[in-house]
Enzyme design. Structure first.
Site, PDB file in Angstrom:
ATOM      1  N   GLY A 177      42.325  39.571  71.851  1.00  0.00           N
ATOM      2  CA  GLY A 177      42.064  41.007  71.971  1.00  0.00           C
ATOM      3  C   GLY A 177      40.589  41.331  72.098  1.00  0.00           C
ATOM      4  N   ALA A 234      43.269  40.139  68.077  1.00  0.00           N
ATOM      5  CA  ALA A 234      44.140  41.004  67.278  1.00  0.00           C
ATOM      6  C   ALA A 234      44.275  40.345  65.909  1.00  0.00           C
ATOM      7  CB  ALA A 234      45.495  41.120  67.954  1.00  0.00           C
ATOM      8  N   GLU A 267      46.069  33.011  72.864  1.00  0.00           N
ATOM      9  CA  GLU A 267      47.402  33.476  72.454  1.00  0.00           C
ATOM     10  C   GLU A 267      48.500  32.426  72.627  1.00  0.00           C
ATOM     11  OE1 GLU A 267      45.256  35.226  74.273  1.00  0.00           O
ATOM     12  OE2 GLU A 267      45.135  37.265  73.481  1.00  0.00           O
ATOM     13  N   GLU A 289      39.804  40.856  75.613  1.00  0.00           N
ATOM     14  CA  GLU A 289      40.520  41.919  76.336  1.00  0.00           C
ATOM     15  C   GLU A 289      39.811  43.271  76.217  1.00  0.00           C
ATOM     16  OE1 GLU A 289      44.064  40.555  74.243  1.00  0.00           O
ATOM     17  OE2 GLU A 289      45.130  40.509  76.145  1.00  0.00           O
TER      18      GLU A 289
HETATM   19  N1  CAA Z   1      42.918  37.773  62.796  1.00  0.00           N
HETATM   20  C1  CAA Z   1      42.807  37.831  61.451  1.00  0.00           C
HETATM   21  N2  CAA Z   1      41.835  37.186  60.757  1.00  0.00           N
HETATM   22  C2  CAA Z   1      40.955  36.468  61.466  1.00  0.00           C
HETATM   23  C3  CAA Z   1      41.001  36.375  62.871  1.00  0.00           C
HETATM   24  C4  CAA Z   1      42.049  37.073  63.541  1.00  0.00           C
HETATM   25  N3  CAA Z   1      42.166  37.083  64.891  1.00  0.00           N
HETATM   26  N4  CAA Z   1      40.011  35.560  63.283  1.00  0.00           N
HETATM   27  C5  CAA Z   1      39.343  35.183  62.168  1.00  0.00           C
HETATM   28  N5  CAA Z   1      39.906  35.732  61.068  1.00  0.00           N
HETATM   29  C6  CAA Z   1      39.502  35.574  59.680  1.00  0.00           C
HETATM   30  C7  CAA Z   1      39.888  34.193  59.159  1.00  0.00           C
HETATM   31  O1  CAA Z   1      41.243  34.187  58.745  1.00  0.00           O
HETATM   32  C8  CAA Z   1      38.923  34.037  58.010  1.00  0.00           C
HETATM   33  O2  CAA Z   1      39.389  34.780  56.918  1.00  0.00           O
HETATM   34  P1  CAA Z   1      39.281  34.165  55.415  1.00  0.00           P
HETATM   35  O3  CAA Z   1      37.791  34.023  55.189  1.00  0.00           O
HETATM   36  O4  CAA Z   1      39.908  35.216  54.578  1.00  0.00           O
HETATM   37  O5  CAA Z   1      39.974  32.863  55.440  1.00  0.00           O
HETATM   38  C9  CAA Z   1      37.657  34.732  58.514  1.00  0.00           C
HETATM   39  O6  CAA Z   1      38.093  35.588  59.586  1.00  0.00           O
HETATM   40  C10 CAA Z   1      36.640  33.759  59.103  1.00  0.00           C
HETATM   41  O7  CAA Z   1      37.285  32.958  60.074  1.00  0.00           O
HETATM   42  P2  CAA Z   1      37.245  31.352  60.062  1.00  0.00           P
HETATM   43  O8  CAA Z   1      37.106  30.848  58.666  1.00  0.00           O
HETATM   44  O9  CAA Z   1      38.405  30.872  60.855  1.00  0.00           O
HETATM   45  O10 CAA Z   1      35.874  31.107  60.820  1.00  0.00           O
HETATM   46  P3  CAA Z   1      35.481  29.836  61.709  1.00  0.00           P
HETATM   47  O11 CAA Z   1      34.033  29.949  61.966  1.00  0.00           O
HETATM   48  O12 CAA Z   1      35.988  28.578  61.092  1.00  0.00           O
HETATM   49  O13 CAA Z   1      36.270  30.039  63.098  1.00  0.00           O
HETATM   50  C11 CAA Z   1      37.127  31.289  64.958  1.00  0.00           C
HETATM   51  C12 CAA Z   1      35.982  31.137  63.932  1.00  0.00           C
HETATM   52  C13 CAA Z   1      37.111  30.112  65.935  1.00  0.00           C
HETATM   53  C14 CAA Z   1      36.882  32.581  65.709  1.00  0.00           C
HETATM   54  C15 CAA Z   1      38.485  31.321  64.224  1.00  0.00           C
HETATM   55  O14 CAA Z   1      38.402  32.290  63.180  1.00  0.00           O
HETATM   56  C16 CAA Z   1      39.644  31.662  65.073  1.00  0.00           C
HETATM   57  O15 CAA Z   1      40.123  30.837  65.821  1.00  0.00           O
HETATM   58  N6  CAA Z   1      40.153  32.901  64.968  1.00  0.00           N
HETATM   59  C17 CAA Z   1      41.353  33.319  65.637  1.00  0.00           C
HETATM   60  C18 CAA Z   1      41.092  33.573  67.116  1.00  0.00           C
HETATM   61  C19 CAA Z   1      42.353  33.937  67.821  1.00  0.00           C
HETATM   62  O16 CAA Z   1      43.296  33.195  67.881  1.00  0.00           O
HETATM   63  N7  CAA Z   1      42.388  35.145  68.407  1.00  0.00           N
HETATM   64  C20 CAA Z   1      43.497  35.636  69.140  1.00  0.00           C
HETATM   65  C21 CAA Z   1      44.416  36.420  68.269  1.00  0.00           C
HETATM   66  S1  CAA Z   1      45.929  36.840  69.080  1.00  0.00           S
HETATM   67  C22 CAA Z   1      45.543  38.163  70.053  1.00  0.00           C
HETATM   68  O17 CAA Z   1      44.411  38.582  70.137  1.00  0.00           O
HETATM   69  C23 CAA Z   1      46.699  38.739  70.788  1.00  0.00           C
HETATM   70  C24 CAA Z   1      46.330  39.675  71.842  1.00  0.00           C
HETATM   71  O18 CAA Z   1      46.376  39.411  73.011  1.00  0.00           O
HETATM   72  C25 CAA Z   1      45.925  40.984  71.514  1.00  0.00           C
END
Ligand code: CAA
Length: 258
Positions: A109, A64, A132, A112
């Site tokens: 998500g 998400a 999460e 999911e």
């Molecule tokens: N939401 C919003 N933006 C996101 C995102 C997310 N879930 N995941 C990645 N992005 C964005 C980053 O902020 C970044 O944006 P900028 O270039 O503007 O800074 C861009 O995508 C690229 O990401 P990274 O620079 O972080 O890329 P990376 O290769 O270093 O890492 C990754 C990749 C490990 C996937 C890392 O991006 C990450 O950990 N993302 C978040 C994953 C996460 O926590 N997901 C769960 C969200 S909560 C949820 O989903 C709740 C639910 O149950 C529904």
């Protein structure tokens, strides 16, 4: 659609979540678009297979959208979860067969939505996880429910509590994905699986899907009763006479019901 790309070839629709700059993270706008797309597709008799994937080579869906959730209130969080639930439940229960082509990160998500699909095919490079609890929340788009149903309560708890990211091999080992293929073969593998399913009776496949889904939430006796009545129902179709007739006459069947 701003965040989705849709490509229909024959009876197979490819739906690509297209926000590569945010690693295809699901914001409310994308969920709204996906709901509208699936709602229209479920009524179409000319589409029998849906392949869901993410744009780019890095991510399927990285979860998400954290930037949208960061300042959201509890009421807004609840609304987002309800919107996702409505969308993913539609995906899970529509008559079309859904195949998740997991081309990279499937986190939160993303994992999911893949689990709401009927079948998951993963690129060797795919990664799965439910991060999460590391963000101070819990899985909210079905993770606590669908992950435990797919891989068992113990493994689901470990993945959710530790937020460990697992690779495609481990996801395959625990039953989270059906198949792993080299990244460059992912789409071909999904289309091949779609074509294989298209050769079978469309009505029979969608009926089997309904019975499997409904049966998961029933006791065994009720599930077996549902299966028996649905088995009987299938005897009323054109495809049953054609499929069995073709077998007996040693000719290819022309199955047309959906
Ligand atoms: N939401 C919003 N933006 C996101 C995102 C997310 N879930 N995941 C990645 N992005 C964005 C980053 O902020 C970044 O944006 P900028 O270039 O503007 O800074 C861009 O995508 C690229 O990401 P990274 O620079 O972080 O890329 P990376 O290769 O270093 O890492 C990754 C990749 C490990 C996937 C890392 O991006 C990450 O950990 N993302 C978040 C994953 C996460 O926590 N997901 C769960 C969200 S909560 C949820 O989903 C709740 C639910 O149950 C529904």
């Amino acid at each position: 659609m701003k965040n989705l790309t849709i490509d229909i070839q024959g009876q197979i629709a490819l739906v690509q979540i297209n926000r590569p700059k945010a690693l295809n993270a699901l914001n409310s706008e994308t969920l709204d678009e996906l709901y509208a797309c699936l709602k229209e597709m479920e009524l179409r008799r000319d589409i029998r297979i849906l392949i869901l994937t993410g744009a780019g080579t890095k991510a399927f869906v990285a979860g998400a959208d954290i930037s949208e959730m960061h300042q959201a209130t509890a009421v807004e969080g609840l609304a987002m979860a309800r919107l996702a639930d409505r969308t993913f439940s539609l995906l899970e229960n529509m008559p079309q067969v859904s195949i998740a082509a997991v081309n990279g990160y499937a986190l939160g998500g993303g994992c999911e939505i893949a689990m709401a699909c009927d079948i998951r095919v993963a690129a060797e490079t795919a990664k799965f996880g439910q991060p999460e609890c590391g963000l101070g929340i819990i899985p909210g788009f079905g993770g606590t429910q669908r992950l435990s149903r797919l891989v068992g309560k113990g493994r689901a708890k470990e993945l959710i509590f530790t937020c460990d990211m697992i690779d495609a091999q481990e996801a395959y080992r625990i039953g989270l994905v059906n198949q792993i293929v080299p990244a460059e073969e992912l789409m071909d593998a999904c289309y091949a699986m779609g074509q294989k399913i298209l050769k079978k009776g469309g009505y029979a496949v969608s009926l089997a899907k309904r019975v499997i889904n409904a049966g998961m939430d029933m006791d065994l006796a009720s599930g077996l009763e549902l299966e028996a009545t649905s088995f009987g129902l299938a005897f009323s179709t054109h495809d049953k006479y054609e499929g069995m007739g073709a077998f007996l006459e040693k000719r290819p069947a022309q199955l047309t019901d959906f």
